[in-house]
Each structure stands twice: as C-alpha cells, then as structure tokens.
Design a protein around this motif. Structure first.
Motif, PDB file in Angstrom:
ATOM      1  N   ASP A 134      -9.130  -1.507   3.586  1.00 29.90           N
ATOM      2  CA  ASP A 134     -10.143  -1.188   2.481  1.00 29.90           C
ATOM      3  C   ASP A 134      -9.551   0.172   1.875  1.00 29.90           C
ATOM      4  O   ASP A 134     -10.226   0.870   1.203  1.00 29.90           O
ATOM      5  CB  ASP A 134     -11.575  -0.914   2.934  1.00 29.90           C
ATOM      6  N   SER A 135      -8.290   0.429   2.258  1.00 27.59           N
ATOM      7  CA  SER A 135      -8.075   1.658   1.447  1.00 27.59           C
ATOM      8  C   SER A 135      -7.689   1.825   0.182  1.00 27.59           C
ATOM      9  O   SER A 135      -7.389   0.540  -0.681  1.00 27.59           O
ATOM     10  CB  SER A 135      -6.170   1.835   2.062  1.00 27.59           C
ATOM     11  N   PRO A 136      -7.852   2.759  -0.905  1.00 28.00           N
ATOM     12  CA  PRO A 136      -7.829   2.738  -2.171  1.00 28.00           C
ATOM     13  C   PRO A 136      -6.140   2.746  -2.742  1.00 28.00           C
ATOM     14  O   PRO A 136      -5.782   2.672  -3.580  1.00 28.00           O
ATOM     15  CB  PRO A 136      -8.607   4.024  -2.474  1.00 28.00           C
ATOM     16  N   VAL A 137      -5.341   3.120  -1.608  1.00 23.73           N
ATOM     17  CA  VAL A 137      -4.088   3.163  -2.086  1.00 23.73           C
ATOM     18  C   VAL A 137      -3.303   1.881  -2.247  1.00 23.73           C
ATOM     19  O   VAL A 137      -3.428   1.041  -1.227  1.00 23.73           O
ATOM     20  CB  VAL A 137      -3.442   3.765  -0.822  1.00 23.73           C
ATOM     21  N   LYS A 138      -3.013   1.364  -3.215  1.00 22.52           N
ATOM     22  CA  LYS A 138      -2.252   0.176  -3.897  1.00 22.52           C
ATOM     23  C   LYS A 138      -0.759   0.270  -3.891  1.00 22.52           C
ATOM     24  O   LYS A 138      -0.183  -0.816  -3.989  1.00 22.52           O
ATOM     25  CB  LYS A 138      -2.866  -0.084  -5.193  1.00 22.52           C
ATOM     26  N   SER A 139      -0.149   1.599  -3.919  1.00 19.58           N
ATOM     27  CA  SER A 139       1.424   1.526  -4.354  1.00 19.58           C
ATOM     28  C   SER A 139       1.901   2.738  -3.608  1.00 19.58           C
ATOM     29  O   SER A 139       1.177   3.713  -3.312  1.00 19.58           O
ATOM     30  CB  SER A 139       1.596   1.437  -5.721  1.00 19.58           C
ATOM     31  N   ALA A 140       3.163   2.800  -3.463  1.00 21.64           N
ATOM     32  CA  ALA A 140       3.758   4.086  -2.671  1.00 21.64           C
ATOM     33  C   ALA A 140       3.722   5.072  -3.453  1.00 21.64           C
ATOM     34  O   ALA A 140       3.533   6.306  -2.886  1.00 21.64           O
ATOM     35  CB  ALA A 140       5.338   3.548  -2.297  1.00 21.64           C
ATOM     36  N   ALA A 168       8.709   4.077  -6.907  1.00 20.95           N
ATOM     37  CA  ALA A 168       7.321   3.725  -7.735  1.00 20.95           C
ATOM     38  C   ALA A 168       6.743   4.709  -8.619  1.00 20.95           C
ATOM     39  O   ALA A 168       5.824   4.792  -9.344  1.00 20.95           O
ATOM     40  CB  ALA A 168       6.334   3.475  -6.484  1.00 20.95           C
ATOM     41  N   GLY A 169       7.749   5.835  -8.913  1.00 21.44           N
ATOM     42  CA  GLY A 169       7.290   6.625  -9.867  1.00 21.44           C
ATOM     43  C   GLY A 169       6.699   8.064  -9.329  1.00 21.44           C
ATOM     44  O   GLY A 169       6.330   9.011  -9.968  1.00 21.44           O
ATOM     45  N   GLY A 170       6.518   8.314  -7.801  1.00 24.19           N
ATOM     46  CA  GLY A 170       6.062   9.373  -7.354  1.00 24.19           C
ATOM     47  C   GLY A 170       6.956  10.455  -6.756  1.00 24.19           C
ATOM     48  O   GLY A 170       8.025  10.175  -6.844  1.00 24.19           O
ATOM     49  N   ASP A 171       6.385  11.576  -6.376  1.00 26.47           N
ATOM     50  CA  ASP A 171       7.077  12.588  -5.609  1.00 26.47           C
ATOM     51  C   ASP A 171       7.123  12.415  -4.166  1.00 26.47           C
ATOM     52  O   ASP A 171       6.278  12.733  -3.587  1.00 26.47           O
ATOM     53  CB  ASP A 171       6.589  14.010  -6.380  1.00 26.47           C
ATOM     54  N   PRO A 172       8.466  12.092  -3.699  1.00 26.19           N
ATOM     55  CA  PRO A 172       8.501  12.068  -2.084  1.00 26.19           C
ATOM     56  C   PRO A 172       8.268  13.308  -1.566  1.00 26.19           C
ATOM     57  O   PRO A 172       7.491  13.358  -0.242  1.00 26.19           O
ATOM     58  CB  PRO A 172       9.900  11.666  -1.856  1.00 26.19           C
ATOM     59  N   ASP A 173       8.381  14.558  -2.058  1.00 20.33           N
ATOM     60  CA  ASP A 173       8.269  15.868  -1.522  1.00 20.33           C
ATOM     61  C   ASP A 173       6.748  16.105  -1.356  1.00 20.33           C
ATOM     62  O   ASP A 173       6.501  17.058  -0.673  1.00 20.33           O
ATOM     63  CB  ASP A 173       8.717  17.041  -2.364  1.00 20.33           C
ATOM     64  N   LYS A 174       5.846  15.294  -2.065  1.00 16.80           N
ATOM     65  CA  LYS A 174       4.303  15.581  -1.812  1.00 16.80           C
ATOM     66  C   LYS A 174       3.865  14.795  -0.773  1.00 16.80           C
ATOM     67  O   LYS A 174       2.535  14.745  -0.542  1.00 16.80           O
ATOM     68  CB  LYS A 174       3.617  15.212  -3.209  1.00 16.80           C
ATOM     69  N   VAL A 175       4.543  13.947  -0.005  1.00 21.02           N
ATOM     70  CA  VAL A 175       4.191  13.005   0.988  1.00 21.02           C
ATOM     71  C   VAL A 175       3.776  13.943   2.204  1.00 21.02           C
ATOM     72  O   VAL A 175       4.918  14.698   2.657  1.00 21.02           O
ATOM     73  CB  VAL A 175       5.022  12.050   1.203  1.00 21.02           C
ATOM     74  N   ASP A 176       2.972  13.974   3.073  1.00 15.46           N
ATOM     75  CA  ASP A 176       2.532  14.554   4.395  1.00 15.46           C
ATOM     76  C   ASP A 176       3.173  13.928   5.515  1.00 15.46           C
ATOM     77  O   ASP A 176       2.251  12.785   5.740  1.00 15.46           O
ATOM     78  CB  ASP A 176       1.047  15.079   4.593  1.00 15.46           C
ATOM     79  N   PHE A 177       4.282  13.790   5.695  1.00 21.28           N
ATOM     80  CA  PHE A 177       4.809  13.054   7.014  1.00 21.28           C
ATOM     81  C   PHE A 177       4.366  13.505   8.433  1.00 21.28           C
ATOM     82  O   PHE A 177       4.350  14.752   8.488  1.00 21.28           O
ATOM     83  CB  PHE A 177       6.236  13.103   6.878  1.00 21.28           C
ATOM     84  N   VAL A 178       4.026  12.596   8.976  1.00 20.76           N
ATOM     85  CA  VAL A 178       3.423  13.190  10.614  1.00 20.76           C
ATOM     86  C   VAL A 178       4.342  12.124  11.686  1.00 20.76           C
ATOM     87  O   VAL A 178       4.432  11.104  11.281  1.00 20.76           O
ATOM     88  CB  VAL A 178       1.886  12.997  10.819  1.00 20.76           C
ATOM     89  N   GLU A 179       4.587  12.665  12.930  1.00 22.40           N
ATOM     90  CA  GLU A 179       5.417  11.881  13.696  1.00 22.40           C
ATOM     91  C   GLU A 179       4.375  11.304  14.604  1.00 22.40           C
ATOM     92  O   GLU A 179       3.452  12.019  15.405  1.00 22.40           O
ATOM     93  CB  GLU A 179       6.096  12.809  14.461  1.00 22.40           C
ATOM     94  N   LEU A 180       4.600   9.744  14.906  1.00 27.45           N
ATOM     95  CA  LEU A 180       3.923   9.102  15.839  1.00 27.45           C
ATOM     96  C   LEU A 180       4.764   7.955  16.324  1.00 27.45           C
ATOM     97  O   LEU A 180       5.338   7.271  15.578  1.00 27.45           O
ATOM     98  CB  LEU A 180       2.679   8.705  15.098  1.00 27.45           C
ATOM     99  N   ALA A 181       4.490   7.771  17.594  1.00 31.78           N
ATOM    100  CA  ALA A 181       5.185   6.506  18.019  1.00 31.78           C
ATOM    101  C   ALA A 181       4.551   5.127  17.398  1.00 31.78           C
ATOM    102  O   ALA A 181       3.500   4.966  17.164  1.00 31.78           O
ATOM    103  CB  ALA A 181       4.926   6.348  19.707  1.00 31.78           C
TER     104      ALA A 181
END
Length: 322
Positions: A134-140, A168-181
């Motif tokens: 049900d996420s509103p996110v449809k693309s990378a 996909a036309g986005g800015d990778p630097d704006k992604v909040d990466f978190v570390e998880l197994a």
C-alpha cells in the motif's frame, strides 16, 4: 543473486581473531591438514547466493578435491573481508563492490572464483528494491527523502539503489540509507520502520509473501548479467597456498555448475541454513551461477563506485580478478 554488499566495518560476530584449523594440525596459513585433506574456513552470508557451496559440500565435490569446508555465516561481505585478510577465514564470499573498495584501499584481497550473477531480467531478478503493497512509492525516483534499508552501507546494494534512482530521474544523494540485515528487512518494511528495502533472496520472496512489491530491479539497472559477488582469499594465502586455492577453484566451479542445473536441490539446501518457510522458498527467484565473472559488468560497477566516491584510488581489476 539472483543477489549482494561495503564500508570496511566489521560486524561483532567477525571480530578479528587468530585463525586455527578446524581439524588436524593447524599451520601458519590458518588451515588444518588431515592426511590428504585440507580444512579451510569460509565466511559466507545467509542468502540464496551461497547455496552452491553447501550443495557442493553435500555432494562431495570439495572432499573429492581434498578440501573440508567449515562454513561461518556473517551479515555482509564488508565484514567478511577483514576476516579473510586477518586469517580468520581462508576464503570468503563478498559482493563485488566490497572487493573493489578493499582493493582500492590496498587491502590484500584476491578473487579466486565466481560467485553469482544477476538474471539480467527486469522484474525477474533475485534482488530488487521493494516497498509495502500500500506504499505510495511507485518508482525509484520517489525514494528521494525516503528511508531505504540496505544490508551494509557503501556497498553494492547502495550502488544499485543509487543507479536505479538516477536512472529514474531522481537524485540518489537525497535517499536516506539505513543499515539493516537482510533477514530483518521484511519485518521492518511491514512494520513501517523503513519506506523501502533493497533485498535479495530469500528476503525478497518473504516480502512478496507479505504483500510487498518491487519498484526496481537494481542489479539489472547496473549492467546486463552483472557479476554481483565472488569468492576470494587474501593475496598472502593465495601466494603461500596455490594448490589449495586451485582445489577450491575447481571444486567451486563444479558446485556452481551443479547448482545452476539443479534448482530443486538448491531450494532444498537453502532450507538448511536459512529460516525461510517452505512455501516462501518455493517462490524464490534463483540467481545465475556462471563459471566465469563478467568483466564488462564489473567495469560498469567500478564506474558507479567512482561516481559515488567509494574509492580512494582506482581499483586494479587485473590484480583483483582471477
């Protein structure tokens, strides 16, 4: 993979330790010998990718070549690298980006055998960026500002997500990466602690079983038939034990070929070292296990690493690859 992993931060379970043979009389190389059999320790990740080693061990391929494997599981390739270079393990499994970073930092690693490759098929790979149903996110592109889980920071999965977001036309630097197994990602995604997860099998099948969906096949976005991971040793061990390395290469080549042509047996063996339910395992997308690494795809991965600032100096592929 279908599958993958860097920052050289060791996981607590892989504290640098003095190596010893698992059987027989231990030598300075960290392996033990018993008659004509050499015992070697191998650092692995609990994912589908490494099924060939378990299968090869069960089928006697390593024993036939005079090797006895002691297999140890860890969270990611970034943790396995220091385990191998310290002598804790004689061989390890790591994503290609982790090895490129290590080599560029003058860490003495040497790839000795292919690991896994992407299927090369969009929407039918062993790894993908996933979101809740049900996420509103449809693309990378829409991952900008979102919390995205990867198994270790600054590794192949981060590079893969960045590649998909950029494509996909986005800015990778704006992604909040978190570390998880990987095995913690399905619950975290389902519970809303993260917005998306870059997963490989069997976590991918688990997320799909929970109603999650894919928004990008990131390994495919990097390069066709991407070499996602390889088996490696330390340059010192390779230099001092060329015959053991050769035996490992030959037995692993047999194991890869067998796994690639016996998918049902792969699924059976995966159940022995992961907790994935049988019904989910039946839906797992298997990676490819080719005999040789795809150098062109590794060059593409290295270019993305350069763009992402992962390397202090240019990695030497001639020195790293088999």
């Amino acid at each position: 993979m279908r599958r993958l992993l860097v920052g050289l931060t060791a996981v607590s379970v892989l504290v640098v330790a003095t190596a010893c043979g698992s059987s027989g009389s231990g030598g300075s190389d960290g392996s033990g010998s018993s008659g004509s059999t050499t015992s070697v320790k191998v650092g692995l990740i609990p994912i589908v990718d490494v099924a060939p080693l378990y299968l090869g061990q069960k089928k006697g391929f390593y024993e036939k070549h005079g090797l006895k494997l002691s297999l140890t599981l860890a969270q990611g390739g970034a943790a396995i690298v220091p385990g191998v270079t310290s002598g804790q393990f004689q061989f390890g499994f790591s994503n290609t980006t982790s090895l490129l970073i290590a080599q560029s930092n003058n860490v003495p690693v040497k790839a000795v055998a292919n690991g896994i490759a992407s299927t090369g098929e969009e929407g039918k790979d062993f790894g993908a960026i996933t979101v809740k149903g049900d996420s509103p996110v449809k693309s990378a592109k829409e991952l900008e500002g979102k919390k995205v889980a990867i198994n270790t920071l600054k590794n192949i999965n981060e590079t893969a997500v960045r590649a998909s977001v950029g494509k996909a036309g986005g800015d990778p630097d704006k992604v909040d990466f978190v570390e998880l197994a990987f095995d913690q990602m399905p619950a975290a995604l389902d519970g809303g602690q993260i917005d998306a997860a870059m997963v490989v099998e069997p976590a991918l099948a688990t997320i799909k079983s929970q109603g999650g969906r894919e928004i990008a096949s990131s390994m495919v976005d990097i390069a066709p038939d991407l070499t996602v991971a390889m088996y490696f040793t330390s340059t010192q061990y390779a230099r001092q034990n060329p015959e053991v390395v050769k035996k490992f290469q030959e037995a692993t080549a047999e194991s890869l070929a067998y796994a690639d042509s016996h998918p049902d047996e792969v699924r059976e063996i995966v159940a022995t070292y992961t907790k994935i339910p049988a019904d989910v395992l039946a839906e797992v997308t298997l990676p490819k296990w080719p005999a040789e690494a795809n150098r062109a795809s590794i060059e593409a991965l290295a270019e993305l690493g350069r763009e992402g600032g992962l390397f202090k100096q240019e990695p030497d592929l001639d020195e790293l690859l088999p």
